[in-house]
Design an enzyme around this catalytic site. Structure first.
Site, PDB file in Angstrom:
ATOM      1  N   ASN A  74       0.803  -1.015  -0.015  1.00 34.54           N
ATOM      2  CA  ASN A  74      -0.048  -0.192  -0.038  1.00 34.54           C
ATOM      3  C   ASN A  74       1.002   1.249   0.125  1.00 34.54           C
ATOM      4  O   ASN A  74       1.343   1.408   0.851  1.00 34.54           O
ATOM      5  CB  ASN A  74      -0.910  -0.012   1.305  1.00 34.54           C
ATOM      6  CG  ASN A  74      -1.749   1.193   1.388  1.00 34.54           C
ATOM      7  OD1 ASN A  74      -1.703   2.068   0.622  1.00 34.54           O
ATOM      8  ND2 ASN A  74      -2.740   1.072   2.208  1.00 34.54           N
ATOM      9  N   ARG A  97      -6.654  17.837   4.194  1.00 34.82           N
ATOM     10  CA  ARG A  97      -7.352  18.184   3.061  1.00 34.82           C
ATOM     11  C   ARG A  97      -8.917  18.894   3.497  1.00 34.82           C
ATOM     12  O   ARG A  97      -9.287  18.491   4.509  1.00 34.82           O
ATOM     13  CB  ARG A  97      -7.757  17.057   2.132  1.00 34.82           C
ATOM     14  CG  ARG A  97      -6.718  16.269   1.375  1.00 34.82           C
ATOM     15  CD  ARG A  97      -7.205  14.862   0.906  1.00 34.82           C
ATOM     16  NE  ARG A  97      -6.176  13.723   1.378  1.00 34.82           N
ATOM     17  CZ  ARG A  97      -6.380  12.554   1.414  1.00 34.82           C
ATOM     18  NH1 ARG A  97      -7.417  12.322   0.559  1.00 34.82           N
ATOM     19  NH2 ARG A  97      -5.575  11.775   1.743  1.00 34.82           N
ATOM     20  N   ARG A 110      -2.454  -1.821  -3.553  1.00 33.30           N
ATOM     21  CA  ARG A 110      -3.531  -0.881  -3.651  1.00 33.30           C
ATOM     22  C   ARG A 110      -3.322   0.178  -4.585  1.00 33.30           C
ATOM     23  O   ARG A 110      -2.134   0.765  -4.774  1.00 33.30           O
ATOM     24  CB  ARG A 110      -3.520  -0.305  -2.118  1.00 33.30           C
ATOM     25  CG  ARG A 110      -4.693   0.839  -2.202  1.00 33.30           C
ATOM     26  CD  ARG A 110      -4.372   1.685  -0.945  1.00 33.30           C
ATOM     27  NE  ARG A 110      -5.557   2.628  -0.981  1.00 33.30           N
ATOM     28  CZ  ARG A 110      -5.595   3.841  -0.280  1.00 33.30           C
ATOM     29  NH1 ARG A 110      -4.218   4.013   0.576  1.00 33.30           N
ATOM     30  NH2 ARG A 110      -6.476   4.547  -0.078  1.00 33.30           N
ATOM     31  N   GLU A 145      -7.608  -3.172   5.025  1.00 30.03           N
ATOM     32  CA  GLU A 145      -7.532  -3.165   3.641  1.00 30.03           C
ATOM     33  C   GLU A 145      -6.424  -3.956   3.238  1.00 30.03           C
ATOM     34  O   GLU A 145      -6.701  -4.555   2.081  1.00 30.03           O
ATOM     35  CB  GLU A 145      -7.038  -1.594   3.187  1.00 30.03           C
ATOM     36  CG  GLU A 145      -7.982  -0.546   3.571  1.00 30.03           C
ATOM     37  CD  GLU A 145      -7.499   0.960   3.349  1.00 30.03           C
ATOM     38  OE1 GLU A 145      -6.830   1.267   4.435  1.00 30.03           O
ATOM     39  OE2 GLU A 145      -7.673   1.599   2.446  1.00 30.03           O
ATOM     40  N   HIS A 155     -11.749   4.860  -0.986  1.00 26.94           N
ATOM     41  CA  HIS A 155     -11.818   3.982   0.183  1.00 26.94           C
ATOM     42  C   HIS A 155     -12.546   2.789  -0.126  1.00 26.94           C
ATOM     43  O   HIS A 155     -13.270   2.319   0.771  1.00 26.94           O
ATOM     44  CB  HIS A 155     -12.350   4.875   1.304  1.00 26.94           C
ATOM     45  CG  HIS A 155     -11.404   5.693   1.723  1.00 26.94           C
ATOM     46  ND1 HIS A 155     -11.743   6.982   2.464  1.00 26.94           N
ATOM     47  CD2 HIS A 155     -10.045   5.887   1.969  1.00 26.94           C
ATOM     48  CE1 HIS A 155     -10.603   7.625   2.843  1.00 26.94           C
ATOM     49  NE2 HIS A 155      -9.616   6.965   2.393  1.00 26.94           N
TER      50      HIS A 155
END
Ligand SMILES: Nc1ncnc2c1ncn2[C@@H]1O[C@H](COP(=O)(O)OP(=O)(O)O)[C@@H](O)[C@H]1O
Ligand SMILES: CC(=O)OP(=O)(O)O
Ligand SMILES: [Mg+2]
Length: 394
Positions: free
Chosen positions: A9, A238, A88, A381, A177
């Site tokens: 990832n 963000r 990923r 994940e 996501h």
């Protein structure tokens, strides 16, 4: 002999990796490199037992970081002989509704999508290239954050913008996501003892990036991130939602061009812009010490979540559970309580004692028998990427 999948990832300034046993699900090694490119890099390589292997240094870029990961395996073990590598990949556009075996055409497509995810897609390709070089002949599989979100209906993915932008330039909502949503929505259904195809959920993934996703019968029907991972909730650095007219205003009064504005909203907004730090734990410390900026940051962060929960309740009509995941969602009880405060009329209630219990497993934090379950589900994940890799390779 045990067979392992290596999961990579590669994030904007970090690399997470895990070695997963395909039969038992055991993880003989996992690790993280932080602060790639800034001189104060740190690689932490955890083994199933014993102390972690650590290496400080300057990892100039992701390729150098990945080579350091391979070196950590050579130095500290275990032997690294994966049957496949699962990657990923953040942006797959509309092209990848599911995981794919990587070939040159897939790499070219991921590179073509880089303008939509400039922090993520290029380093995802670096991860693939380094793994190809290190493990020649071993299948590489790309698992996309966008895949799970491709079920959005047109009324959710269409922006009300000129036809030319939509039709020729591909402007639309994608959402991200998805790997996390796929994992936690399956676990949520299991926890509720229900079939995933029957369950309506609002998933709040609150990590460095943060998003809300409305899931109807196992499929995403709305999500807060947009064409890029900048829209929606307040995140670490963000801004999430802002008035798009900001761009024109800042150009007129401050001479900023669109790229400057995008960069500032992506790297200097969110908790960082409000509180001076993008790390929720540090925001909490500062707020507890009386810092007004940090307190405002928490209020803005939680109100934004509450607005999306209300909106997605309206989209879904019936909600079985609100699910918190990601570093903040899993660990920050005060955020969970504040974000859902005042929603009792919707059947959404957080039980204070359950919410504040120091646990790190999957659990309900709503009162027993609540109309809407509030669940905390640690995301995984890496496991989901390994699962999809294995499924693809049969
Ligand atoms: N115990 C905690 N309390 C509050 N926030 C936490 C806690 N542990 C981690 N976090 C926050 O989680 C965020 C990172 O989330 P994570 O999901 O690990 O990030 P990423 O999106 O990079 O995978 C950071 O803001 C961090 O401060
Ligand atoms: C897509 C995205 O926002 O990812 P992350 O949460 O890892 O930054
Ligand atoms: Mg994350």
């Amino acid at each position: 002999m045990a067979q392992h999948i290596l999961v990579l990832n590669t994030g904007s300034s970090s690399i997470k990796y895990e070695l997963i046993d395909t039969a038992s699900g055991a993880r003989p090694a996992r690790g993280l490199i932080e602060r790639i490119g800034d001189g104060a890099g740190l690689l932490t390589h955890h083994l199933a037992d014993g102390p972690p292997y650590e290496k400080k240094g300057h990892f100039a870029d992701h390729a150098q970081g990945l080579r350091a990961v391979l070196e950590a395996f050579r130095t500290a073990g275990p032997e690294l002989d994966p049957v496949a590598v699962g990657h990923r990949v953040v942006h797959g556009g509309t092209r990848f509704p599911a995981a794919v075996l990587v070939d040159e055409e897939v790499i070219a497509a991921v590179e073509e999508l880089a303008p939509l995810a400039p922090l993520h897609n290029p380093v995802n390709v670096t991860g693939i290239r380094v793994a190809q070089e290190a493990f020649p002949g071993v299948p590489q599989v790309a698992v996309f954050d966008t895949s799970f979100q491709l079920s959005l209906p047109p009324e959710a993915y269409t922006y009300a913008v000129p036809r030319e932008w939509r039709e020729r330039l591909g402007v639309r909502r994608f959402g991200f996501h998805g790997t996390s949503c796929a994992y936690v929505s399956r676990r949520a259904a299991a926890l509720l003892g229900r079939d995933p195809h029957e369950v309506n959920l609002i998933v709040l993934h609150l990590g460095n990036g943060a998003s809300a996703t409305a899931i109807e019968g196992g499929r995403s029907v709305d999500t807060s991130m947009g064409m890029t991972p900048l829209e929606g909730l307040v995140m670490g650095t963000r801004s999430g939602d802002v008035d798009p007219a900001l761009c024109g205003y800042l150009a007129r009064v401050a001479g900023l061009d669109a790229q400057d504005v995008e960069k500032a909203l992506g790297h200097g907004g969110g908790l960082l812009g409000l509180a001076g730090t993008g790390d929720m734990r540090e925001v909490r410390r500062r707020a507890a010490a009386g810092d007004a900026g940090a307190r405002l940051a928490l209020d803005v962060y939680c109100r934004r979540i509450r607005k999306y929960v209300g909106a997605y309740y309206a989209v879904l009509g019936r909600v079985d559970a609100v699910v918190f995941t990601g570093g903040v969602g899993e660990n920050d009880a005060a955020t969970r309580a504040a974000a859902l405060a005042g929603l009792d009329r919707l059947g959404i209630v957080v039980d204070q004692e359950r919410n504040e219990a120091a646990r790190d497993d999957e659990r309900a934090v709503s009162p027993p028998g609540a109309e809407v379950a509030v669940l905390v589900i640690p995301t995984d994940e890496e496991w989901e990427i390994a699962r999809q890799t294995l499924e693809l390779l049969g």
